[in-house]
Design a protein around this motif. Structure first.
Motif, PDB file in Angstrom:
ATOM      1  N   PRO A   1       0.825  -1.213   0.000  1.00 14.51           N
ATOM      2  CA  PRO A   1       0.000   0.000   0.000  1.00 14.51           C
ATOM      3  C   PRO A   1       0.862   1.267   0.000  1.00 14.51           C
ATOM      4  O   PRO A   1       1.928   1.306   0.615  1.00 14.51           O
ATOM      5  CB  PRO A   1      -0.809  -0.122   1.298  1.00 14.51           C
ATOM      6  N   LEU A   2       0.404   2.296  -0.688  1.00 10.90           N
ATOM      7  CA  LEU A   2       1.127   3.561  -0.707  1.00 10.90           C
ATOM      8  C   LEU A   2       1.105   4.180   0.688  1.00 10.90           C
ATOM      9  O   LEU A   2       0.036   4.289   1.301  1.00 10.90           O
ATOM     10  CB  LEU A   2       0.497   4.521  -1.715  1.00 10.90           C
ATOM     11  N   PRO A   3       2.257   4.612   1.205  1.00 13.17           N
ATOM     12  CA  PRO A   3       2.328   5.156   2.561  1.00 13.17           C
ATOM     13  C   PRO A   3       1.956   6.634   2.605  1.00 13.17           C
ATOM     14  O   PRO A   3       2.675   7.461   3.167  1.00 13.17           O
ATOM     15  CB  PRO A   3       3.798   4.916   2.940  1.00 13.17           C
ATOM     16  N   LEU A   4       0.809   6.965   2.036  1.00 11.35           N
ATOM     17  CA  LEU A   4       0.315   8.340   2.011  1.00 11.35           C
ATOM     18  C   LEU A   4      -1.119   8.361   2.506  1.00 11.35           C
ATOM     19  O   LEU A   4      -1.873   7.392   2.314  1.00 11.35           O
ATOM     20  CB  LEU A   4       0.369   8.924   0.594  1.00 11.35           C
ATOM     21  N   PRO A   5      -1.542   9.478   3.089  1.00 14.64           N
ATOM     22  CA  PRO A   5      -2.930   9.596   3.532  1.00 14.64           C
ATOM     23  C   PRO A   5      -3.897   9.661   2.352  1.00 14.64           C
ATOM     24  O   PRO A   5      -3.510   9.961   1.211  1.00 14.64           O
ATOM     25  CB  PRO A   5      -2.943  10.920   4.321  1.00 14.64           C
ATOM     26  N   ASP A   6      -5.150   9.402   2.628  1.00 12.34           N
ATOM     27  CA  ASP A   6      -6.195   9.561   1.617  1.00 12.34           C
ATOM     28  C   ASP A   6      -6.222  11.010   1.129  1.00 12.34           C
ATOM     29  O   ASP A   6      -6.008  11.949   1.907  1.00 12.34           O
ATOM     30  CB  ASP A   6      -7.567   9.228   2.208  1.00 12.34           C
ATOM     31  N   ALA A   7      -6.510  11.172  -0.171  1.00 12.89           N
ATOM     32  CA  ALA A   7      -6.736  12.501  -0.759  1.00 12.89           C
ATOM     33  C   ALA A   7      -5.640  13.492  -0.391  1.00 12.89           C
ATOM     34  O   ALA A   7      -5.905  14.611   0.043  1.00 12.89           O
ATOM     35  CB  ALA A   7      -8.103  13.039  -0.344  1.00 12.89           C
ATOM     36  N   SER A   8      -4.387  13.080  -0.587  1.00 12.05           N
ATOM     37  CA  SER A   8      -3.265  13.911  -0.137  1.00 12.05           C
ATOM     38  C   SER A   8      -2.423  14.494  -1.265  1.00 12.05           C
ATOM     39  O   SER A   8      -1.532  15.303  -1.005  1.00 12.05           O
ATOM     40  CB  SER A   8      -2.357  13.099   0.796  1.00 12.05           C
ATOM     41  N   VAL A   9      -2.661  14.111  -2.529  1.00 14.64           N
ATOM     42  CA  VAL A   9      -1.888  14.653  -3.647  1.00 14.64           C
ATOM     43  C   VAL A   9      -2.831  15.065  -4.778  1.00 14.64           C
ATOM     44  O   VAL A   9      -3.950  14.560  -4.895  1.00 14.64           O
ATOM     45  CB  VAL A   9      -0.829  13.648  -4.186  1.00 14.64           C
ATOM     46  N   ASP A  10      -2.343  15.983  -5.608  1.00 11.93           N
ATOM     47  CA  ASP A  10      -3.149  16.498  -6.719  1.00 11.93           C
ATOM     48  C   ASP A  10      -2.967  15.689  -8.000  1.00 11.93           C
ATOM     49  O   ASP A  10      -3.853  15.701  -8.868  1.00 11.93           O
ATOM     50  CB  ASP A  10      -2.763  17.950  -7.032  1.00 11.93           C
TER      51      ASP A  10
ATOM     52  N   GLU B   1      -4.941   2.186  -5.116  1.00  9.78           N
ATOM     53  CA  GLU B   1      -4.188   3.013  -4.172  1.00  9.78           C
ATOM     54  C   GLU B   1      -3.969   4.425  -4.737  1.00  9.78           C
ATOM     55  O   GLU B   1      -4.041   5.412  -3.996  1.00  9.78           O
ATOM     56  CB  GLU B   1      -2.836   2.353  -3.865  1.00  9.78           C
ATOM     57  N   VAL B   2      -3.694   4.517  -6.030  1.00  2.03           N
ATOM     58  CA  VAL B   2      -3.557   5.837  -6.663  1.00  2.03           C
ATOM     59  C   VAL B   2      -4.850   6.622  -6.493  1.00  2.03           C
ATOM     60  O   VAL B   2      -4.843   7.814  -6.138  1.00  2.03           O
ATOM     61  CB  VAL B   2      -3.188   5.694  -8.148  1.00  2.03           C
ATOM     62  N   ARG B   3      -5.956   5.951  -6.733  1.00  6.63           N
ATOM     63  CA  ARG B   3      -7.262   6.609  -6.570  1.00  6.63           C
ATOM     64  C   ARG B   3      -7.454   7.086  -5.131  1.00  6.63           C
ATOM     65  O   ARG B   3      -7.957   8.184  -4.886  1.00  6.63           O
ATOM     66  CB  ARG B   3      -8.372   5.638  -6.965  1.00  6.63           C
ATOM     67  N   ARG B   4      -7.032   6.272  -4.172  1.00  6.98           N
ATOM     68  CA  ARG B   4      -7.207   6.621  -2.758  1.00  6.98           C
ATOM     69  C   ARG B   4      -6.430   7.877  -2.377  1.00  6.98           C
ATOM     70  O   ARG B   4      -6.945   8.736  -1.646  1.00  6.98           O
ATOM     71  CB  ARG B   4      -6.757   5.450  -1.881  1.00  6.98           C
ATOM     72  N   VAL B   5      -5.178   8.005  -2.862  1.00  7.01           N
ATOM     73  CA  VAL B   5      -4.347   9.129  -2.417  1.00  7.01           C
ATOM     74  C   VAL B   5      -4.602  10.403  -3.215  1.00  7.01           C
ATOM     75  O   VAL B   5      -4.185  11.486  -2.789  1.00  7.01           O
ATOM     76  CB  VAL B   5      -2.843   8.772  -2.452  1.00  7.01           C
ATOM     77  N   LEU B   6      -5.278  10.300  -4.352  1.00  7.28           N
ATOM     78  CA  LEU B   6      -5.581  11.498  -5.133  1.00  7.28           C
ATOM     79  C   LEU B   6      -6.745  12.276  -4.529  1.00  7.28           C
ATOM     80  O   LEU B   6      -7.712  11.705  -4.038  1.00  7.28           O
ATOM     81  CB  LEU B   6      -5.950  11.120  -6.576  1.00  7.28           C
ATOM     82  N   ARG B   7      -6.653  13.588  -4.616  1.00 10.50           N
ATOM     83  CA  ARG B   7      -7.775  14.436  -4.250  1.00 10.50           C
ATOM     84  C   ARG B   7      -8.831  14.385  -5.350  1.00 10.50           C
ATOM     85  O   ARG B   7      -8.513  14.092  -6.514  1.00 10.50           O
ATOM     86  CB  ARG B   7      -7.299  15.876  -4.035  1.00 10.50           C
TER      87      ARG B   7
END
Length: 220
Positions: free
Chosen positions: A106-115, A138-144
């Motif tokens: 899993p990407l170690p970033l919060p949800d909706a944290s990058v543009d 996972e890309v979908r999860r971290v994207l705003r």
């Protein structure tokens, strides 16, 4: 599953050796997909960019020079060391952070944290179809909401498709490099629930490698 993990670990060791033997092996100029991505990201008014499979950083550094804040990930510590050194030399170290990460996790970033997310030939590494779908999730999860995903993959029209060692699931290994060659149906499947903006066919390198560049946007 064990066989897939073993192949992935072998690929990590191979890339470590390649970066150690050939520092800056892809040169300093950005890839054509990165130039496209910068235009798309600027249009979308993106600020924070995640690059998956950044290697020694030619595209991450270009995106930083374009004014984006870049989080660059790769599973090669050697490649990331070269990226950090180049960022300091180019005066963009304050806009680039690096993280050693295997995209099978899993990407170690919060949800909706990058543009925006950029990945040049990362999704067509030694990943199973299931792992690729999980990664795009996972890309979908971290994207705003409204975020942009630009990625490239080698496809089944490539000259190396069907050549070398067959690992199954459209993964073929040649010269130590394992590649998952994409059929168009996989691209369409990965775009379900997204707005698919563009699937652009292009060639790169001396072979040449045949790729698709995909641009898709997360609905708001």
């Amino acid at each position: 599953m064990t066989e897939e993990r073993d192949l992935g670990e072998a690929q990590r060791a191979h890339w470590q050796d390649m970066y150690a033997a050939h520092p800056g092996m892809y040169g300093e100029h950005p890839s054509a997909p990165a130039v496209h991505a910068a235009r798309v990201f600027h249009t979308a008014e993106a600020r924070d960019v995640l690059e998956l499979g950044a290697g020694h950083g030619r595209d991450a550094l270009f995106l930083a020079r374009e004014g984006f804040t870049v989080q660059a990930t790769d599973f090669s510590a050697t490649g990331l060391e070269q990226l950090r050194a180049a960022a300091r030399a180019q005066g963009v170290a304050e806009r680039v952070t690096t993280l050693m990460h295997d995209v099978r996790d899993p990407l170690p970033l919060p949800d909706a944290s990058v543009d925006a997310v950029f990945a040049h030939m990362l999704l067509c590494m030694a990943l199973s179809t299931s792992e690729i779908h999980t990664l795009v999730g996972e890309v979908r999860r971290v994207l705003r909401p409204g975020g942009v995903f630009v990625y490239t993959v080698r496809h089944t029209g490539d000259a190396h498709y069907g050549a070398g060692t067959n690992h199954g699931d459209a993964v073929w290994e040649r010269g130590g490099f394992a590649v998952h060659f994409f059929p168009r149906g996989l691209v369409n499947g990965l775009a379900e629930g997204w707005a698919l903006q563009d699937v652009f066919a292009f060639e790169e390198g001396d072979l040449p490698r045949r790729l698709w560049r995909i641009t898709q946007t997360l609905p708001r």
